[in-house]
Design a protein around this motif. Structure first.
Motif, PDB file in Angstrom:
ATOM      1  N   SER A  99       0.842  -1.184   0.000  1.00  0.00           N
ATOM      2  CA  SER A  99       0.000   0.000   0.000  1.00  0.00           C
ATOM      3  C   SER A  99       0.882   1.241   0.000  1.00  0.00           C
ATOM      4  O   SER A  99       1.749   1.395   0.860  1.00  0.00           O
ATOM      5  CB  SER A  99      -0.888   0.001   1.245  1.00  0.00           C
ATOM      6  N   ARG A 100       0.649   2.115  -0.930  1.00  0.00           N
ATOM      7  CA  ARG A 100       1.400   3.378  -0.985  1.00  0.00           C
ATOM      8  C   ARG A 100       1.040   4.244   0.223  1.00  0.00           C
ATOM      9  O   ARG A 100       1.859   5.005   0.715  1.00  0.00           O
ATOM     10  CB  ARG A 100       1.111   4.135  -2.289  1.00  0.00           C
ATOM     11  N   ALA A 101      -0.180   4.107   0.721  1.00  0.00           N
ATOM     12  CA  ALA A 101      -0.613   4.895   1.883  1.00  0.00           C
ATOM     13  C   ALA A 101       0.166   4.511   3.133  1.00  0.00           C
ATOM     14  O   ALA A 101       0.280   5.311   4.058  1.00  0.00           O
ATOM     15  CB  ALA A 101      -2.111   4.716   2.124  1.00  0.00           C
ATOM     16  N   LEU A 102       0.708   3.289   3.160  1.00  0.00           N
ATOM     17  CA  LEU A 102       1.444   2.808   4.333  1.00  0.00           C
ATOM     18  C   LEU A 102       2.939   2.655   4.054  1.00  0.00           C
ATOM     19  O   LEU A 102       3.643   1.960   4.778  1.00  0.00           O
ATOM     20  CB  LEU A 102       0.841   1.488   4.820  1.00  0.00           C
ATOM     21  N   ALA A 103       3.401   3.313   3.000  1.00  0.00           N
ATOM     22  CA  ALA A 103       4.821   3.241   2.637  1.00  0.00           C
ATOM     23  C   ALA A 103       5.687   3.752   3.781  1.00  0.00           C
ATOM     24  O   ALA A 103       5.266   4.601   4.572  1.00  0.00           O
ATOM     25  CB  ALA A 103       5.083   4.074   1.381  1.00  0.00           C
ATOM     26  N   GLY A 104       6.889   3.221   3.871  1.00  0.00           N
ATOM     27  CA  GLY A 104       7.837   3.653   4.887  1.00  0.00           C
ATOM     28  C   GLY A 104       7.779   2.835   6.164  1.00  0.00           C
ATOM     29  O   GLY A 104       8.490   3.147   7.127  1.00  0.00           O
ATOM     30  N   ASN A 105       6.970   1.793   6.192  1.00  0.00           N
ATOM     31  CA  ASN A 105       6.850   0.943   7.377  1.00  0.00           C
ATOM     32  C   ASN A 105       7.584  -0.385   7.241  1.00  0.00           C
ATOM     33  O   ASN A 105       7.405  -1.270   8.080  1.00  0.00           O
ATOM     34  CB  ASN A 105       5.368   0.693   7.690  1.00  0.00           C
ATOM     35  N   GLY A 106       8.373  -0.541   6.177  1.00  0.00           N
ATOM     36  CA  GLY A 106       9.163  -1.757   6.000  1.00  0.00           C
ATOM     37  C   GLY A 106       8.358  -2.977   5.588  1.00  0.00           C
ATOM     38  O   GLY A 106       8.834  -4.110   5.728  1.00  0.00           O
ATOM     39  N   ILE A 107       7.161  -2.771   5.056  1.00  0.00           N
ATOM     40  CA  ILE A 107       6.288  -3.883   4.693  1.00  0.00           C
ATOM     41  C   ILE A 107       6.910  -4.721   3.570  1.00  0.00           C
ATOM     42  O   ILE A 107       6.902  -5.955   3.632  1.00  0.00           O
ATOM     43  CB  ILE A 107       4.887  -3.378   4.284  1.00  0.00           C
ATOM     44  N   GLY A 108       7.418  -4.074   2.540  1.00  0.00           N
ATOM     45  CA  GLY A 108       8.028  -4.809   1.426  1.00  0.00           C
ATOM     46  C   GLY A 108       9.198  -5.662   1.879  1.00  0.00           C
ATOM     47  O   GLY A 108       9.309  -6.836   1.499  1.00  0.00           O
ATOM     48  N   SER A 109      10.058  -5.104   2.704  1.00  0.00           N
ATOM     49  CA  SER A 109      11.215  -5.859   3.212  1.00  0.00           C
ATOM     50  C   SER A 109      10.767  -7.023   4.088  1.00  0.00           C
ATOM     51  O   SER A 109      11.337  -8.117   4.015  1.00  0.00           O
ATOM     52  CB  SER A 109      12.150  -4.936   3.994  1.00  0.00           C
TER      53      SER A 109
END
Length: 170
Positions: A99-109
């Motif tokens: 989610s772009r809205a939740l970017a920066g929370n390390g979800i992808g990693s």
């Protein structure tokens, strides 16, 4: 904030389509429509079927941040047909979207770590992924920051793709 992972299934189709729609809007706003176009995926029956087929192609995992869907991962035992094959068993990241809205929370990693865990649990040393190679290579650089190395390229109907590889210790 608490992040959890859960197994996904066909009931998560709407969640995945919402991620794609959000990503398309975000890229269009940035002036980068070349990756996935300008139209919402949920409005295109062919793309809806493509996402449905992806769900059936491997293990689907959904990341939730404080109970809200924040990203998705699909890991399979093979790549798409446009990616050069390899002569050893592999696990392939067929989808990684957040989610772009939740970017920066390390979800992808976090989801990529799950892909490594899946490969490791299966006794597989090779983990691969492919991504869009356009846009100045920012997506490629993201995967490199997550331990992947460039290992090949491909083009599908003018769409430049980069294959990346990571060795997993089993």
């Amino acid at each position: 904030m608490s992040t959890t992972l859960r197994r996904g299934d066909e009931q998560d189709l709407g969640t995945l389509l919402a991620f794609f729609d959000e990503a398309v809007a975000w890229m269009v706003a940035r002036g980068q429509p070349d990756q996935w176009g300008t139209e919402p995926w949920s409005a295109n029956p062919k793309r809806v079927e493509r996402v449905r087929a992806l769900i059936g192609s491997g293990e689907l995992w959904i990341a939730e941040l404080d109970g809200v869907a924040a990203g998705a991962l699909i890991v399979s035992d093979h790549a798409d047909e446009h990616v050069p094959t390899v002569d050893e068993p592999e696990r392939y990241v067929r989808l990684l979207i957040t989610s772009r809205a939740l970017a920066g929370n390390g979800i992808g990693s976090l989801l990529l770590d799950k892909a490594k865990d899946i490969a490791r649990a299966d006794g597989i040393e090779l983990l691969r992924v492919d991504c869009w190679a356009g846009g100045g290579g920012k997506l490629v650089a993201y995967y490199e920051r997550n331990g992947f190395a460039k290992s090949g390229t491909f083009t599908v109907k003018g769409w430049p793709g980069q294959v990346l590889t990571q060795r997993v210790t089993v």
